[in-house]
Write an enzyme that holds these catalytic residues in place. Structure first.
Site, PDB file in Angstrom:
ATOM      1  N   SER A   3      35.248  26.885 -20.335  1.00 54.92           N
ATOM      2  CA  SER A   3      34.433  25.578 -20.475  1.00 54.92           C
ATOM      3  C   SER A   3      34.947  24.509 -19.633  1.00 54.92           C
ATOM      4  O   SER A   3      36.217  24.410 -19.713  1.00 54.92           O
ATOM      5  CB  SER A   3      34.685  25.054 -22.044  1.00 54.92           C
ATOM      6  OG  SER A   3      33.756  24.063 -22.282  1.00 54.92           O
TER       7      SER A   3
ATOM      8  N   ARG B 222       1.930  -9.277   0.164  1.00 52.27           N
ATOM      9  CA  ARG B 222       2.636  -8.984  -0.872  1.00 52.27           C
ATOM     10  C   ARG B 222       3.775  -7.983  -0.469  1.00 52.27           C
ATOM     11  O   ARG B 222       3.420  -7.032   0.677  1.00 52.27           O
ATOM     12  CB  ARG B 222       1.902  -8.406  -1.804  1.00 52.27           C
ATOM     13  CG  ARG B 222       0.928  -9.472  -2.453  1.00 52.27           C
ATOM     14  CD  ARG B 222      -0.058  -8.772  -3.331  1.00 52.27           C
ATOM     15  NE  ARG B 222      -1.083  -9.395  -3.825  1.00 52.27           N
ATOM     16  CZ  ARG B 222      -1.260  -9.909  -4.875  1.00 52.27           C
ATOM     17  NH1 ARG B 222      -0.041 -10.031  -5.909  1.00 52.27           N
ATOM     18  NH2 ARG B 222      -2.195 -10.859  -5.458  1.00 52.27           N
TER      19      ARG B 222
ATOM     20  N   HIS C  11       7.881 -12.157 -17.304  1.00 53.48           N
ATOM     21  CA  HIS C  11       9.153 -11.379 -16.858  1.00 53.48           C
ATOM     22  C   HIS C  11      10.064 -10.780 -17.855  1.00 53.48           C
ATOM     23  O   HIS C  11      10.399  -9.701 -17.611  1.00 53.48           O
ATOM     24  CB  HIS C  11      10.003 -12.336 -15.758  1.00 53.48           C
ATOM     25  CG  HIS C  11      11.069 -11.908 -15.054  1.00 53.48           C
ATOM     26  ND1 HIS C  11      12.412 -11.827 -15.650  1.00 53.48           N
ATOM     27  CD2 HIS C  11      11.030 -11.281 -14.033  1.00 53.48           C
ATOM     28  CE1 HIS C  11      13.055 -11.172 -14.914  1.00 53.48           C
ATOM     29  NE2 HIS C  11      12.354 -10.825 -13.861  1.00 53.48           N
TER      30      HIS C  11
ATOM     31  N   TYR D 118      25.565  27.031 -21.063  1.00 56.25           N
ATOM     32  CA  TYR D 118      25.358  25.858 -21.954  1.00 56.25           C
ATOM     33  C   TYR D 118      25.943  24.568 -21.328  1.00 56.25           C
ATOM     34  O   TYR D 118      27.256  24.498 -20.761  1.00 56.25           O
ATOM     35  CB  TYR D 118      25.862  26.295 -23.601  1.00 56.25           C
ATOM     36  CG  TYR D 118      27.459  26.320 -23.596  1.00 56.25           C
ATOM     37  CD1 TYR D 118      28.135  25.090 -23.790  1.00 56.25           C
ATOM     38  CD2 TYR D 118      28.110  27.515 -23.620  1.00 56.25           C
ATOM     39  CE1 TYR D 118      29.441  25.240 -24.147  1.00 56.25           C
ATOM     40  CE2 TYR D 118      29.280  27.584 -23.663  1.00 56.25           C
ATOM     41  CZ  TYR D 118      30.264  26.227 -23.836  1.00 56.25           C
ATOM     42  OH  TYR D 118      31.600  26.378 -24.175  1.00 56.25           O
TER      43      TYR D 118
ATOM     44  N   GLY E 108       8.857  -8.233  -9.823  1.00 57.10           N
ATOM     45  CA  GLY E 108       9.234  -9.661  -9.663  1.00 57.10           C
ATOM     46  C   GLY E 108      10.349  -9.701  -8.618  1.00 57.10           C
ATOM     47  O   GLY E 108      11.263 -10.690  -8.458  1.00 57.10           O
TER      48      GLY E 108
ATOM     49  N   LYS F  95       2.290   0.076  -4.153  1.00 56.00           N
ATOM     50  CA  LYS F  95       1.104  -0.918  -3.993  1.00 56.00           C
ATOM     51  C   LYS F  95      -0.192  -0.599  -2.915  1.00 56.00           C
ATOM     52  O   LYS F  95      -1.160  -0.250  -3.285  1.00 56.00           O
ATOM     53  CB  LYS F  95       1.520  -2.367  -3.801  1.00 56.00           C
ATOM     54  CG  LYS F  95       0.270  -3.216  -3.970  1.00 56.00           C
ATOM     55  CD  LYS F  95       0.833  -4.885  -3.882  1.00 56.00           C
ATOM     56  CE  LYS F  95       1.836  -5.050  -5.249  1.00 56.00           C
ATOM     57  NZ  LYS F  95       2.266  -6.316  -5.454  1.00 56.00           N
TER      58      LYS F  95
ATOM     59  N   ARG G 210      -0.899   0.813 -10.793  1.00 56.49           N
ATOM     60  CA  ARG G 210       0.372   1.989 -10.891  1.00 56.49           C
ATOM     61  C   ARG G 210       0.502   2.591 -12.206  1.00 56.49           C
ATOM     62  O   ARG G 210       0.251   1.899 -13.139  1.00 56.49           O
ATOM     63  CB  ARG G 210       1.575   0.908 -10.267  1.00 56.49           C
ATOM     64  CG  ARG G 210       1.704  -0.166 -11.184  1.00 56.49           C
ATOM     65  CD  ARG G 210       2.805  -1.122 -10.686  1.00 56.49           C
ATOM     66  NE  ARG G 210       3.253  -2.122 -11.723  1.00 56.49           N
ATOM     67  CZ  ARG G 210       3.874  -3.426 -11.167  1.00 56.49           C
ATOM     68  NH1 ARG G 210       4.148  -3.426 -10.104  1.00 56.49           N
ATOM     69  NH2 ARG G 210       4.010  -4.224 -12.077  1.00 56.49           N
TER      70      ARG G 210
ATOM     71  N   MET H  92      10.694  -9.135  -5.220  1.00 58.43           N
ATOM     72  CA  MET H  92      10.399  -9.390  -3.814  1.00 58.43           C
ATOM     73  C   MET H  92       9.256 -10.428  -4.013  1.00 58.43           C
ATOM     74  O   MET H  92       8.729 -10.765  -4.978  1.00 58.43           O
ATOM     75  CB  MET H  92      10.267  -8.191  -3.072  1.00 58.43           C
ATOM     76  CG  MET H  92      11.248  -7.408  -2.838  1.00 58.43           C
ATOM     77  SD  MET H  92      11.264  -6.003  -1.821  1.00 58.43           S
ATOM     78  CE  MET H  92      10.009  -5.091  -2.900  1.00 58.43           C
TER      79      MET H  92
ATOM     80  N   CYS I 235      32.114  20.824 -21.101  1.00 53.68           N
ATOM     81  CA  CYS I 235      32.070  19.931 -22.303  1.00 53.68           C
ATOM     82  C   CYS I 235      32.725  18.598 -22.143  1.00 53.68           C
ATOM     83  O   CYS I 235      32.911  17.937 -23.002  1.00 53.68           O
ATOM     84  CB  CYS I 235      32.938  20.801 -23.683  1.00 53.68           C
ATOM     85  SG  CYS I 235      34.914  21.044 -22.869  1.00 53.68           S
TER      86      CYS I 235
HETATM   87  C1  PEP Z   1      37.676  17.395 -20.500  1.00 55.15           C
HETATM   88  O1  PEP Z   1      38.757  16.954 -19.820  1.00 55.15           O
HETATM   89  O2  PEP Z   1      36.428  17.051 -19.828  1.00 55.15           O
HETATM   90  C2  PEP Z   1      37.487  17.392 -22.053  1.00 55.15           C
HETATM   91  C3  PEP Z   1      36.246  17.814 -22.607  1.00 55.15           C
HETATM   92  O3  PEP Z   1      38.528  17.076 -22.691  1.00 55.15           O
HETATM   93  P1  PEP Z   1      39.228  15.921 -23.145  1.00 55.15           P
HETATM   94  O4  PEP Z   1      38.092  14.921 -23.075  1.00 55.15           O
HETATM   95  O5  PEP Z   1      39.574  15.968 -24.699  1.00 55.15           O
HETATM   96  O6  PEP Z   1      40.408  15.619 -22.240  1.00 55.15           O
END
Ligand code: PEP
Ligand code: MG
Length: 888
Positions: A777, A96, A468, A864, A105, A26, A352, A107, A844
């Site tokens: 992975s 303020r 609000h 990836y 809202g 502000k 803002r 503070m 993953c």
């Molecule tokens: C993991 O362990 O991150 C994974 C992808 O395998 P899961 O979740 O199937 O154990």
């Protein structure tokens, strides 16, 4: 000594918008607006750095800050030509808060400070408007009493209601100067009774009290909750801005309003906002009076009668419209503005970056890039990746029957169904138990923040589009219908009545925050449409993205959804999910319960064609893209029943005796299956299982490649490897199956064998493991569990406390623990790549769909990320943002 008090107004300013860390959002923007010549009432900002000093000194302002504040106040007096505490024509100020990021809202604020029994008379004479003077004084006592003296605000509200009842009026504006003078006397009595001393008359005492209370409000419960929910560090502190008052409650040529330069709900380029004639700032936001529209078009669209500002105050409105345009070009972003008109003169009180829904963020970013206001890359950075979630979820099916009981304002878009609850604590408690709830309130206040967060949707009986409830719900991405005036809530009976319909706590309702409809029961939903602006932004994101984005999927339907969202392959196909199919669970169980290799082999022979068909369907769906298939991972007992009835069923289905089933299940019991006989340990001890799966993969790949003529690129992944030797043994078996299938079919294809890195030992010994792995992975779910020694399954029981105390900054199963787990990933990356240049690296675990964790993967240079289908667009955007930020 560092500067801690900054002045603005009177044609200049000490700071600018780049100093938000020090001046708060502000303060920085007021300085910026004053600097570019906009009409801003003069004032001063006490820096955020003073907040910590204030707490260190036990809740006192350091002397030098006090002195600087007084000097800056003298500057305000000089610019306005008025004196603080002057009996004839007093300078009044607002006090303020303003943190580095806005915390709407959360503070406290005090307005009209400097009034007392003497100056109120001066103000009455100088303004020629005694009603206005007494109204300002009663508001000041009420706010000061609440914020600084910490008296219950209901005391004042009740007294106001009684005053109105006594006079037989319904609106505050109908009270006369004499009525208000009487009310001030009553308010002062309330202070004396409840605070134990007379209301402070010395303006300087008032000023220090208010500044202290605003700094103090940084540590209020609601501010703390808000910070926790929004990852805002305690150490930032708030700034305090003291500014000359301008008055929107000075009669019918005065007004106050809030506006957005574009529609914050859908992003359209229209002036959006509300104003109230003869009112003071908080009246609009508090939802006490129903505000009027700014533009004629908006008024007509809503079918409202009360004049829009464009109609009632055309000259000031035109000036305001110019200021909006100027602010947008100056800030190159949609602005959220507060203004006041005092006797026909426009004053800007705040600007803002406006909070907006994901839908609006997307449209505004794409539009601004098309308008040439920002670049495509900036547009990509403007949309918070995680917020896309709001657009990726189903909306109400337009063809589903709906029993609409009432309609309110479409305050925050999206649809939600759930059980009605009438208070925030209940909302939180039921949500914790896994129930979807809709929080229904007459109006919300900052104390409701936890309930709003826990609820799927919010419904209020009162309040406008900037109430609000509306502002907070939009920020949180919760659907909200506000101002549904036909609802009346009975908190004692825990019911709400709408016309002749009665709805009790726990009854299911559905809200459509896009239309404002409220329905009884649950209404069916439809999948979102992702064309238009969404597609364009994704296209721009993809131009800047380095990380590939794959998906975790095991059904053809999930594969299709993920491809639709732009997935570039499968990063994890968990084959165990296929084992649960009703058509094959009996074969799976026969395989598990078999006493010897021959028994297992015959059950596996039944499973082979099923698995081959599974993989063929996936290869077809993902034609031309890489597919990582993970061999069986969970401990075998997961496929077995746990009670006598289940034992009997299995005995019947498999032809074994109940006694045999019971005994084998007891033999398979594990104390800690997470660390037990699972992953590649199954492959080592029961090589037939992995051999069958590998054969199914290669047979399917060969068949689909032959059929479609497209390249099929299977990546066979081995789970839970700890040592190189485990992978060496399993890989040899996989390669042997590949050779056999290629020999039998007379066709070959490229494939890869790799491993999950999900145990600390594997990360450390990555160099040796990489000898046998063409890809890694990172299974960061198991890696987090094993590195932190916290079980994935019951961590939620105590992790909340851990996060609250800052032991981990976020739930480490949601956002990767960069310091610990992250270092293991870093080590494995470095050692793996050193041993095998070109080693393909991905993630993953669930972290593959979390924007902050994706940024970490970008910094590590992984190839990836892989995440659930609905998170694919989020990951694409987050990956682009990470790449852009890395470039700087
Ligand atoms: C993991 O362990 O991150 C994974 C992808 O395998 P899961 O979740 O199937 O154990
Ligand atoms: Mg795992």
């Amino acid at each position: 000594m560092t500067k801690s008090v900054f002045r603005f107004g009177g044609g200049s300013a000490d700071g600018d918008a780049s100093q938000r860390d020090l001046l708060g959002g502000k303060g920085a923007n007021l300085a910026e607006m004053a600097g570019i010549g906009l009409p801003v009432p003069p004032g001063l900002t006490i820096a955020t750095s003073v907040c910590a000093a204030f707490y260190d000194a036990g809740g006192k302002l350091p002397d030098d800050v006090k002195a600087d504040t007084l000097a800056a106040l003298a500057h305000v007096e000089q610019v306005t030509g008025k004196t603080f505490g002057d009996a004839a024509d007093p300078l009044l100020v607002s006090v303020r808060s303003g943190a580095r990021v806005s915390m709407p809202g959360m503070m406290d604020t005090v307005l009209n400070l400097g009034l007392n029994d003497v100056t109120v008379e001066g103000l009455a004479r100088a303004s020629g408007n005694p009603r206005f003077a007494w109204d300002s004084y009663r508001r000041f006592i009420q706010m000061y009493g609440d914020v600084v003296l910490e008296l219950d605000h209901y005391l004042f509200e009740d007294a106001l209601e009684i005053a109105k009842e006594d006079r037989g009026v319904t609106l505050d504006t109908e009270l006369t100067a004499e009525d208000l003078q009487g009310l001030v006397a009553r308010y002062k009595a309330i202070v004396a009774e409840n605070w134990g001393d007379a209301f402070p008359q010395d303006p300087h005492e008032q000023l220090w009290g208010a500044i202290g209370a605003v700094f103090g409000s940084w540590r209020s419960d609601r501010a703390r909750t808000y910070r926790r929910l929004n990852d805002i560090p305690e150490s930032w502190g708030t700034a305090v801005t003291v500014q000359a008052m301008v008055f929107g409650n000075r009669g019918d040529t005065s007004a106050t309003g809030v506006a957005f330069t574009r529609d914050p709900a859908n992003g359209e380029r229209v002036t959006y906002g509300e104003y109230l004639i003869n009112a003071q700032g908080e009246d609009v936001v508090a939802g006490i009076r129903t505000p009027q529209y700014l533009t004629k078009a908006a008024r007509e669209r809503a079918g409202a009668r009360a004049a829009s500002m464009e109609e009632a105050m055309p000259v000031v409105f035109a000036e305001l419209a110019k200021v909006f345009a100027l602010l947008e070009t100056h800030y190159r972003d949609m602005q959220d503005i507060e203004f006041t008109v005092e006797d026909g003169r426009l004053w800007m009180l705040q600007t803002r970056s406006g909070k907006r829904t994901a839908k609006a963020a997307l449209k505004i970013a794409v539009d601004m890039a098309s308008e040439g206001l920002i670049t495509e890359a900036e547009a990509v950075l403007r949309v918070e990746a995680g917020a896309l979630d709001q657009l990726l979820h189903p909306t109400l099916d337009p063809h589903a029957p709906r029993d609409v009981i009432t309609r309110g304002l479409p305050a925050s878009p999206g649809a939600a169904s759930g059980a009605v609850v009438f208070d925030s604590d209940t909302a939180e408690a039921r949500a914790k138990m896994g129930d979807a709830v809709i929080l229904v309130r007459t109006e919300t206040s900052p104390e409701d923040i936890h309930g709003m967060h826990a609820a799927r949707g919010i419904l209020t009986a009162r309040g406008g589009m900037t109430s609000h409830a509306a502002v907070v719900a939009r920020g949180m991405g919760r659907p909200c219908v506000s101002g549904a005036g036909s609802i009346s809530i009975d908190l004692t009976a825990r019911t709400m009545r709408v016309g002749n319909r009665m709805i009790g706590e726990g009854d299911r309702i559905t809200l459509d925050g896009t239309t404002g409809e409220v329905m009884v029961g649950e209404v069916a939903t439809v999948e979102p449409e992702l064309a238009g602006d969404f597609g364009l932004l994704m296209e721009w994101a993809d131009k800047h993205r380095r990380l590939k984005v794959r998906t975790n999927a095991e059904t053809p339907a999930d594969c299709r959804t993920a491809r639709g969202f732009g997935a570039e392959g499968i990063g994890l196909c968990r084959t165990e999910h296929m084992f649960f199919e009703p058509s094959r669970i009996t074969s799976v169980r026969r395989m598990i319960l078999a006493e010897d290799g021959a028994g297992r082999a015959s059950a596996l022979a039944e499973l082979l064609p099923e698995q081959r068909a599974d993989f063929a369907r996936i290869f077809r769906e993902m034609a031309g893209l890489p597919v990582t298939i993970r061999l069986l991972d969970p401990p075998l007992h997961e496929f077995l029943p746990h009670d006598e009835a289940g034992f009997a069923d299995v005995a019947e289905a498999t032809g074994l005796s109940v006694g045999t089933v019971r005994r084998r299940i007891a033999e398979l019991h594990e104390f800690n299956p997470m660390l037990g006989h699972r992953g590649c340990r199954l492959g080592i001890t029961y090589p037939e299982i992995y051999a069958m799966q590998a054969r199914a993969i290669f047979e399917a790949a060969v068949a689909v490649a032959k059929d479609t003529g497209e390249a099929v690129v299977p990546e066979v992944m081995v789970p839970l490897v700890a040592t190189a030797r485990e992978l060496e043994i399993t890989k040899a078996a996989i390669d042997a199956e590949a050779r056999a299938v290629f020999a039998e079919t007379g066709r070959t294809l490229d494939y890869m064998v790799g491993t999950m890195i999900e145990l600390p030992r594997a990360a450390l010994r990555a160099a040796e493991i990489a000898e046998f792995a063409e890809f890694f992975s990172f299974g960061t779910n198991d890696l987090t569990q094993t590195a932190l020694g916290i079980s994935r399954d019951d961590a939620s029981r105590f992790l909340g406390v851990y996060v609250e105390q800052g032991i981990y900054p976020r739930d480490p199963f949601v956002g990767i623990d960069e310091e610990g787990v992250g270092e293991l990933v870093q080590i494995a990356t470095d050692r793996g790549r050193a041993a095998r240049p070109g080693l393909k690296l991905g993630i993953c675990g669930e972290h593959g769909g979390d924007p902050a964790s994706i940024a970490f993967c970008e910094r590590l240079g992984l190839d990836y990320v892989s995440c659930s289908p609905y998170r694919v667009p989020i990951a694409r955007l987050a990956a682009a943002q990470a790449a852009l930020r890395a470039k700087g």
